[in-house]
Structures are given as structure tokens and as C-alpha cells.
Enzyme design. Structure first.
Site, PDB file in Angstrom:
ATOM      1  CG  ASN A 171      -1.715   1.240   1.407  1.00  0.00           C
ATOM      2  OD1 ASN A 171      -1.801   2.054   0.483  1.00  0.00           O
ATOM      3  ND2 ASN A 171      -2.324   1.401   2.568  1.00  0.00           N
TER       4      ASN A 171
ATOM      5  CE  LYS B 277      -0.215   3.407   4.636  1.00  0.00           C
ATOM      6  NZ  LYS B 277      -0.213   3.525   6.075  1.00  0.00           N
TER       7      LYS B 277
ATOM      8  CG  HIS C  47      -5.941   2.157   4.951  1.00  0.00           C
ATOM      9  ND1 HIS C  47      -5.525   3.108   5.848  1.00  0.00           N
ATOM     10  CD2 HIS C  47      -4.933   1.251   4.876  1.00  0.00           C
ATOM     11  CE1 HIS C  47      -4.309   2.798   6.287  1.00  0.00           C
ATOM     12  NE2 HIS C  47      -3.933   1.674   5.708  1.00  0.00           N
TER      13      HIS C  47
ATOM     14  CD  GLU D  66      -3.070   5.735   6.476  1.00  0.00           C
ATOM     15  OE1 GLU D  66      -3.043   5.784   5.235  1.00  0.00           O
ATOM     16  OE2 GLU D  66      -2.162   5.212   7.159  1.00  0.00           O
TER      17      GLU D  66
ATOM     18  CD  GLU E  58      -3.802  -2.322   7.202  1.00  0.00           C
ATOM     19  OE1 GLU E  58      -2.728  -2.655   6.708  1.00  0.00           O
ATOM     20  OE2 GLU E  58      -4.315  -1.202   7.009  1.00  0.00           O
TER      21      GLU E  58
ATOM     22  N   GLY F  33       2.126   2.354  10.668  1.00  0.00           N
ATOM     23  CA  GLY F  33       3.107   3.431  10.522  1.00  0.00           C
ATOM     24  C   GLY F  33       3.808   3.809  11.821  1.00  0.00           C
TER      25      GLY F  33
ATOM     26  CB  SER G 180       4.781  -1.803  11.962  1.00  0.00           C
ATOM     27  OG  SER G 180       4.402  -0.452  12.167  1.00  0.00           O
TER      28      SER G 180
HETATM   29  P1  PGA Z   1       2.527   0.296   7.619  1.00  0.00           P
HETATM   30  O1  PGA Z   1       1.095   0.547   6.947  1.00  0.00           O
HETATM   31  O2  PGA Z   1       3.044  -0.999   7.080  1.00  0.00           O
HETATM   32  O3  PGA Z   1       3.351   1.481   7.227  1.00  0.00           O
HETATM   33  O4  PGA Z   1       2.296   0.219   9.094  1.00  0.00           O
HETATM   34  C1  PGA Z   1       0.195  -0.508   6.718  1.00  0.00           C
HETATM   35  C2  PGA Z   1      -1.051   0.028   6.108  1.00  0.00           C
HETATM   36  O5  PGA Z   1      -1.467   1.147   6.456  1.00  0.00           O
HETATM   37  O6  PGA Z   1      -1.691  -0.620   5.261  1.00  0.00           O
END
Ligand code: PGA
Length: 256
Positions: A13, A15, A99, A101, A171, A177, A217
């Protein structure tokens, strides 16, 4: 992972990162290695404007291209939005839906996630539906109930045939993140719970073939242990998917 019943899927992903020119460089680094993975499917969920170059560079490989969002309507006066048919026609196979976000910054509700899942399925796209709790919710002991609600809402009126195209990603918001990964036990517990919820809705046979990813992560160091869990069938990877070496290491861990 349990390859007997379901596909292992590693999805990056990206982003809001990488211009088309930058995405070309990254895909050219990734391609020779990830295109060879036989035991897992790999997907790059890139920004809308990077879709054409990703599709072109990955043509005739096993690597699929995905988007990170779509609009719930099929077409019309929705300035600035992108439809499922547009994504499909551009060469996408997957689309991330719900997601955290998008839930947090763009007000996406469970009902909207469900509407988008239907739109994606009707357009012939495979939705990667994200669910997961905040740190506060985990500390209050609400994780399992919340995730059940999210899964049930996302699948409202989805048929058993359509379920075959659906991928889930667990998630935990506190792990995204932050560099704080869920332990493999925590990831396994919630992924197993998601499968139980699906089993109660659709039966054992349908539930055992659904791919359930972990995201938050995931990196080159922790991927093998997370993927060793029965119900963790892959990863949705943010930060580490932007570094060729790290993403390749995760794909290699899934391809064992
Ligand atoms: P990350 O993000 O691996 O940077 O924690 C995962 C995601 O948001 O899908």
C-alpha cells in the site's frame, strides 16, 4: 498461512507516495524478483496516477496492480472521484477499501465500506477490506466485538459467490506506521476471529478459502513469524513496501 485452502497475498500500500516517474524506478527494482514468486500473489496498490505505468510495466507478470480507494457510485457528477469501472478498465485487479486512514480522515463509515465493497465487486475488482481497532479500543477490551461488527457490516448482502473475491486485512490502527507491530499471537487471534465471524455467516467451506492479511508495521524482520500463523494469509504493507529491499524480503518470506 494455509496454502491448502487459500491464496497467500502480499500487497504493498504505497499510500500518497511516488510520482509516476518515481514509481517506474521502484517497480523496475521490484519486478525481477517479485514477478518470480510462485507461492504467493503479489499486488502493488499504487496512487491513481501511477496505475497506467504500473500496469504497463507489470503486464504479463504475476504481479497485480491495485488502487487504494474508489467511489461508491458507478458514475456521475462526483467531481474528483474515480469509479470501479475506471479502475478495472485501467488494469487494476484489486482495490483497498475502508483503510483506517480513510475511516479516520475521510469519515468513511461501515455502511460506506459496504457500499464500496459492492461497487468494487460489481466492477469485477477484488476488494481488500480493512478492519481493526484503535489502541483505546484494544485497551478497553473491545477488539473482538469491534472487528466482528466491521466484518459483518462490510459483508452485508455480499453473496457467497462474491465472498470468494473478497480479501480482508486486519490492521490494528496502533500498529500502522508506528513501528509497533502486533505480536504474532495478537495477529493470529484476531485473524482467526475474523474467520470465525465469516464462518458463522457463510459456513466453514467458504470461510476457509478467504485470504486474511495482517497489516501494521510488517517488515523484513517480522514477516516470517507473522506469516507462520495459520490464519495470517499475507500482508498489507505500507512503509516497507516503498523500499525495494524490504518488500522483496517480505515477498520472499511469503514465498517459502
Ligand atoms: P505500515 O502501513 O506498514 O506502514 O504500518 C500498513 C497500512 O497502512 O496498510
Amino acid at each position: 498461512m494455509n496454502r491448502r485452502y487459500r491464496r497467500t497475498i502480499i500487497a504493498g500500500n504505497w499510500k500518497m507516495n511516488k510520482t509516476p516517474a518515481e514509481s517506474k524506478i521502484l517497480i523496475e527494482e521490484l519486478k525481477p524478483i517479485i514477478a518470480k514468486a510462485k507461492w504467493c500473489e503479489t499486488v502493488l496498490c499504487v496512487p491513481f496516477v501511477d496505475i497506467p505505468i504500473a500496469v504497463r510495466l507489470l503486464k504479463d507478470t504475476r504481479v497485480a496492480v491495485g488502487a487504494q480507494n474508489l467511489h461508491q457510485n458507478e458514475s456521475g457528477a462526483f467531481t474528483g472521484e474515480v469509479s470501479g469501472a475506471m479502475l478495472k478498465n485501467a488494469g487494476c485487479k484489486y482495490v483497498i477499501i475502508g483503510h483506517s486512514e480513510r475511516r479516520q480522515y475521510f469519515g468513511e463509515t461501515d455502511a460506506l465500506v459496504n457500499a464500496k465493497a459492492h461497487t468494487a465487486l460489481n466492477a469485477g475488482l477484488r476488494p481488500i477490506i480493512c478492519v481493526g481497532e484503535s489502541l483505546e479500543q484494544r485497551e478497553m477490551g473491545l477488539t473482538m466485538d469491534l472487528v466482528s461488527l466491521q466484518v459483518k457490516a462490510a459483508l452485508a448482502n455480499v453473496t457467497v459467490e462474491q465472498l470468494r473475491k473478497v480479501v480482508f486485512a486486519y490492521e490494528p490502527i496502533w500498529a500502522i506506521g508506528t513501528g509497533k507491530t502486533a505480536t504474532s499471537e495478537q495477529a493470529a487471534e484476531v485473524c482467526e476471529h475474523i474467520r470465525t465471524v465469516i464462518r458463522k455467516m457463510y459456513g466453514a467451506r467458504a470461510a476457509r478459502s478467504v485470504t486474511i492479511q495482517y497489516g501494521g508495521s510488517m517488515n523484513a524482520e517480522n514477516a516470517s513469524e507473522l506469516l507462520a500463523q495459520q490464519d495470517v494469509d499475507g500482508g498489507l504493507i505500507g512503509g516497507a513496501s516503498l523500499k525495494a529491499k524490504d518488500f522483496i524480503a517480505i515477498v520472499n518470506a511469503a514465498n517459502q
